[in-house]
Design a protein around this motif. Sequence first.
Motif, mmCIF file in Angstrom:
data_model
loop_
_atom_site.group_PDB
_atom_site.id
_atom_site.type_symbol
_atom_site.label_atom_id
_atom_site.label_comp_id
_atom_site.label_asym_id
_atom_site.label_seq_id
_atom_site.Cartn_x
_atom_site.Cartn_y
_atom_site.Cartn_z
ATOM 1 N N HIS A 270 -9.245 -16.129 9.503
ATOM 2 C CA HIS A 270 -7.987 -16.098 10.239
ATOM 3 C C HIS A 270 -6.778 -16.109 9.315
ATOM 4 O O HIS A 270 -5.741 -15.523 9.649
ATOM 5 C CB HIS A 270 -7.925 -17.288 11.210
ATOM 6 N N VAL A 271 -6.885 -16.770 8.185
ATOM 7 C CA VAL A 271 -5.749 -16.830 7.260
ATOM 8 C C VAL A 271 -5.421 -15.437 6.735
ATOM 9 O O VAL A 271 -4.254 -15.037 6.666
ATOM 10 C CB VAL A 271 -6.038 -17.805 6.099
ATOM 11 N N THR A 272 -6.439 -14.691 6.376
ATOM 12 C CA THR A 272 -6.214 -13.319 5.897
ATOM 13 C C THR A 272 -5.599 -12.462 6.993
ATOM 14 O O THR A 272 -4.721 -11.628 6.730
ATOM 15 C CB THR A 272 -7.535 -12.710 5.400
ATOM 16 N N ASP B 295 5.531 -8.452 9.899
ATOM 17 C CA ASP B 295 6.087 -8.059 11.194
ATOM 18 C C ASP B 295 6.469 -9.258 12.059
ATOM 19 O O ASP B 295 6.731 -9.100 13.250
ATOM 20 C CB ASP B 295 5.064 -7.205 11.959
ATOM 21 N N LEU B 296 6.479 -10.449 11.449
ATOM 22 C CA LEU B 296 6.760 -11.669 12.208
ATOM 23 C C LEU B 296 7.920 -12.421 11.556
ATOM 24 O O LEU B 296 7.722 -13.406 10.840
ATOM 25 C CB LEU B 296 5.510 -12.556 12.269
ATOM 26 N N PRO B 297 9.145 -11.999 11.801
ATOM 27 C CA PRO B 297 10.289 -12.607 11.112
ATOM 28 C C PRO B 297 10.526 -14.074 11.458
ATOM 29 O O PRO B 297 11.140 -14.802 10.666
ATOM 30 C CB PRO B 297 11.472 -11.747 11.579
ATOM 31 N N ASP B 298 10.047 -14.523 12.621
ATOM 32 C CA ASP B 298 10.268 -15.919 13.007
ATOM 33 C C ASP B 298 9.218 -16.868 12.449
ATOM 34 O O ASP B 298 9.421 -18.086 12.448
ATOM 35 C CB ASP B 298 10.274 -16.034 14.534
ATOM 36 N N LEU B 299 8.084 -16.328 11.999
ATOM 37 C CA LEU B 299 6.985 -17.185 11.562
ATOM 38 C C LEU B 299 7.265 -17.749 10.178
ATOM 39 O O LEU B 299 7.177 -17.046 9.169
ATOM 40 C CB LEU B 299 5.665 -16.413 11.563
ATOM 41 N N ALA B 300 7.585 -19.043 10.140
ATOM 42 C CA ALA B 300 7.947 -19.688 8.874
ATOM 43 C C ALA B 300 6.786 -20.424 8.232
ATOM 44 O O ALA B 300 6.785 -20.625 7.012
ATOM 45 C CB ALA B 300 9.109 -20.661 9.113
ATOM 46 N N HIS B 301 5.799 -20.845 9.032
ATOM 47 C CA HIS B 301 4.741 -21.699 8.500
ATOM 48 C C HIS B 301 3.376 -21.291 9.054
ATOM 49 O O HIS B 301 3.235 -21.061 10.260
ATOM 50 C CB HIS B 301 4.995 -23.170 8.849
ATOM 51 N N VAL B 302 2.383 -21.231 8.172
ATOM 52 C CA VAL B 302 0.987 -21.050 8.549
ATOM 53 C C VAL B 302 0.234 -22.282 8.079
ATOM 54 O O VAL B 302 0.301 -22.652 6.894
ATOM 55 C CB VAL B 302 0.387 -19.779 7.921
ATOM 56 N N ILE B 303 -0.460 -22.922 8.994
ATOM 57 C CA ILE B 303 -1.213 -24.147 8.704
ATOM 58 C C ILE B 303 -2.676 -23.858 8.993
ATOM 59 O O ILE B 303 -3.013 -23.367 10.075
ATOM 60 C CB ILE B 303 -0.710 -25.320 9.575
ATOM 61 N N LEU C 100 -6.840 -24.977 8.945
ATOM 62 C CA LEU C 100 -7.815 -26.057 9.000
ATOM 63 C C LEU C 100 -9.100 -25.610 8.316
ATOM 64 O O LEU C 100 -9.690 -24.589 8.695
ATOM 65 C CB LEU C 100 -8.089 -26.432 10.457
ATOM 66 N N GLY C 101 -9.555 -26.346 7.299
ATOM 67 C CA GLY C 101 -10.810 -26.051 6.622
ATOM 68 C C GLY C 101 -10.628 -25.183 5.386
ATOM 69 O O GLY C 101 -9.693 -24.392 5.289
ATOM 70 N N ASP C 102 -11.528 -25.320 4.417
ATOM 71 C CA ASP C 102 -11.526 -24.495 3.198
ATOM 72 C C ASP C 102 -10.152 -24.471 2.538
ATOM 73 O O ASP C 102 -9.635 -23.409 2.171
ATOM 74 C CB ASP C 102 -11.962 -23.053 3.504
ATOM 75 N N GLU C 103 -9.548 -25.653 2.357
ATOM 76 C CA GLU C 103 -8.180 -25.687 1.854
ATOM 77 C C GLU C 103 -8.074 -25.359 0.369
ATOM 78 O O GLU C 103 -6.996 -24.990 -0.106
ATOM 79 C CB GLU C 103 -7.560 -27.062 2.140
ATOM 80 N N GLY C 104 -9.183 -25.419 -0.347
ATOM 81 C CA GLY C 104 -9.142 -25.208 -1.794
ATOM 82 C C GLY C 104 -8.723 -23.815 -2.207
ATOM 83 O O GLY C 104 -8.164 -23.630 -3.299
ATOM 84 N N ASP C 105 -8.984 -22.811 -1.372
ATOM 85 C CA ASP C 105 -8.645 -21.442 -1.757
ATOM 86 C C ASP C 105 -7.555 -20.833 -0.877
ATOM 87 O O ASP C 105 -7.464 -19.618 -0.730
ATOM 88 C CB ASP C 105 -9.888 -20.549 -1.731
ATOM 89 N N LEU C 106 -6.690 -21.682 -0.322
ATOM 90 C CA LEU C 106 -5.598 -21.166 0.486
ATOM 91 C C LEU C 106 -4.484 -20.575 -0.366
ATOM 92 O O LEU C 106 -3.793 -19.649 0.063
ATOM 93 C CB LEU C 106 -5.014 -22.276 1.377
ATOM 94 N N GLU D 64 -1.001 -19.882 -1.780
ATOM 95 C CA GLU D 64 0.304 -19.970 -1.157
ATOM 96 C C GLU D 64 0.317 -19.336 0.236
ATOM 97 O O GLU D 64 1.367 -19.215 0.868
ATOM 98 C CB GLU D 64 1.358 -19.294 -2.037
ATOM 99 N N ARG D 65 -0.848 -18.927 0.715
ATOM 100 C CA ARG D 65 -0.897 -18.234 2.002
ATOM 101 C C ARG D 65 -0.690 -19.172 3.172
ATOM 102 O O ARG D 65 -0.226 -18.765 4.240
ATOM 103 C CB ARG D 65 -2.230 -17.512 2.158
ATOM 104 N N ALA D 66 -1.046 -20.442 3.008
ATOM 105 C CA ALA D 66 -0.969 -21.392 4.119
ATOM 106 C C ALA D 66 -0.950 -22.810 3.583
ATOM 107 O O ALA D 66 -1.342 -23.072 2.433
ATOM 108 C CB ALA D 66 -2.153 -21.206 5.063
ATOM 109 N N VAL D 67 -0.515 -23.725 4.447
ATOM 110 C CA VAL D 67 -0.573 -25.158 4.159
ATOM 111 C C VAL D 67 -1.851 -25.704 4.779
ATOM 112 O O VAL D 67 -2.205 -25.345 5.906
ATOM 113 C CB VAL D 67 0.656 -25.870 4.758
#
Length: 556
Positions: free
Chosen positions: A142-144, A152-160, A162-168, A170-173
């Motif tokens: 889902h992160v990819t 195409d999402l000018p309002d989307l400021a944050h992606v959070i 859940l799971g597999d946080e080690g290889d996120l 800068e794509r997500a918190v």
Amino acid sequence: MKFDAVLIEPRRAEMEAQGYWPGKTLLDYFEQFLAAKPDDLALTSVIAATGARRDLTYAQIDALAWRAAVALHRMGLGRDDVLACQLPNSWEFVVLYVACRRLGVVFNPVMPIFRERELGFMLRHGEAKAIVVPHRFRNFDHVTMIEGLRGDLPDLAHVIALGDEGDLGERAVGFSALLDPALDHGVEALRPISERDRGDADDVCQLIYTSGTTGEPKGVMHTANTMYSNLVAYADRLGLGEGDVMLMASPMAHQTGFMYGLLLPVMLGARMVLMDVWDKVRAAHLIASERISFTMASTPFLLDLADAVEETGTDSSALRIFLCAGTAIPGALVERAHRVLGTKIISAWGMTENGAVTVVAPSDPDERSVNSDGFALPGMELQLRDVDGRVLGPGEEGELYVRGCSNFVGYLKRPEWNNTDADGWFDTGDIARIDAQGYIRICGRSKDVIIRGAENIPVVEVEALLYKHPAIRQVAIVPYSDERLGERACACVAVKPGHDFDFAGLKRFLDGQHLARQYYPERLEIMDELPTTASGKIQKFILRDLVRARIAEETA
């Protein structure tokens, strides 16, 4: 975000005067039981594949939700901002919603099955400022996907995630950042902000999208009053209370899972048991071990559960009520499920726009759940009309309108689609009949939607995609009956001269269109010409009969 909830004011005074709008929010109910029984078990969250579980008390949910609220506030989320959540059923989903209500953030649950096409539209239309996704769920990244949409999402400021946080990178918190114990230091400073911004029972608190016939999903807006006015009557009709243990395996991104798996147990102070995905054997064991007394799901779940209990011999004696909605329940299944599970099978009908509107009573004979979809809950009215708008009487079949306390407050940015007249009657798009005792039977749909296992398939959207295929001259998607799912979808296609088209090609093409696989037709019928009226409109009732006849020939 400005929410054009135009359907509140015309009925606010009446609903409050009649006592149907309780004037309470999720936080009012939650804090009541937090004060009364902080150390009682409130939630059990189970991962079906492994059986791993997380148990949380009211006090633990409270602490985690305050941490998450502090984190979201520091990210810049506040009153009337939209947070989208694509998580499966989980304790994180519940904590996140409580946190959002403390900030006045509008919660937008979206199904984990949605892909670029559906999700991209919803996030743009709803102006979501943040989205919470599983990093990977059911072998999908889902992160990819979100990374590919962000341009195409000018309002989307944050992606959070859940799971597999080690290889996120800068794509997500990582979701763990929302639960850092260090956030406890910010709670006291947030409390007065929460008191100011959490809002009241007439504020829009949920934005949830439903498939329709307009070619795009519709953003249904609800308030605490519209949802809890349904839940109060629903719990009273079914005799549900604080002592119940409620299993929810239907997705909480559906109104079924959200209202009856999350909001209902919080309102009652009952314990909720959540499954991330449906597994019939795991569900049977949970019913036995946790003494589950109530669940709500579509007919396939009931069939599966009866099979599992019969195969494994697990104890289902605690399960008092299994409520089915979304499609008619075969009489043989009601008889078998009652015999195998020892459970009362209840039928109901409702929509994302108004929750469960009609429900069979537990005291009714079993035949009522086979031959009807129940009678109206208090605060809701039903009306049937013919094509000329004339109100019909008992036994006549017509277009179904509903009016009352749990009707939604409008479609976001699309008030012209609200389908509500000056007297407050909402056009459901369904065809029904009502007997002299007020019991309803849904006979069909005037709107062009197929319901597959309680999942609405947006027929117009899928047809529009298929018309892009270079080989297709005409296409129409019609339902055909299925014992387990109620309905499946068949694509009827007329091919252009000199072209070939087959079922494998249909699937490859829709793969390329990034459509959710649950919306794919499951059968293909190639025809020389599709039947049409003199004006060129495809006659789907003829196609339904043709498909039914061909299936009968194959199974003869």
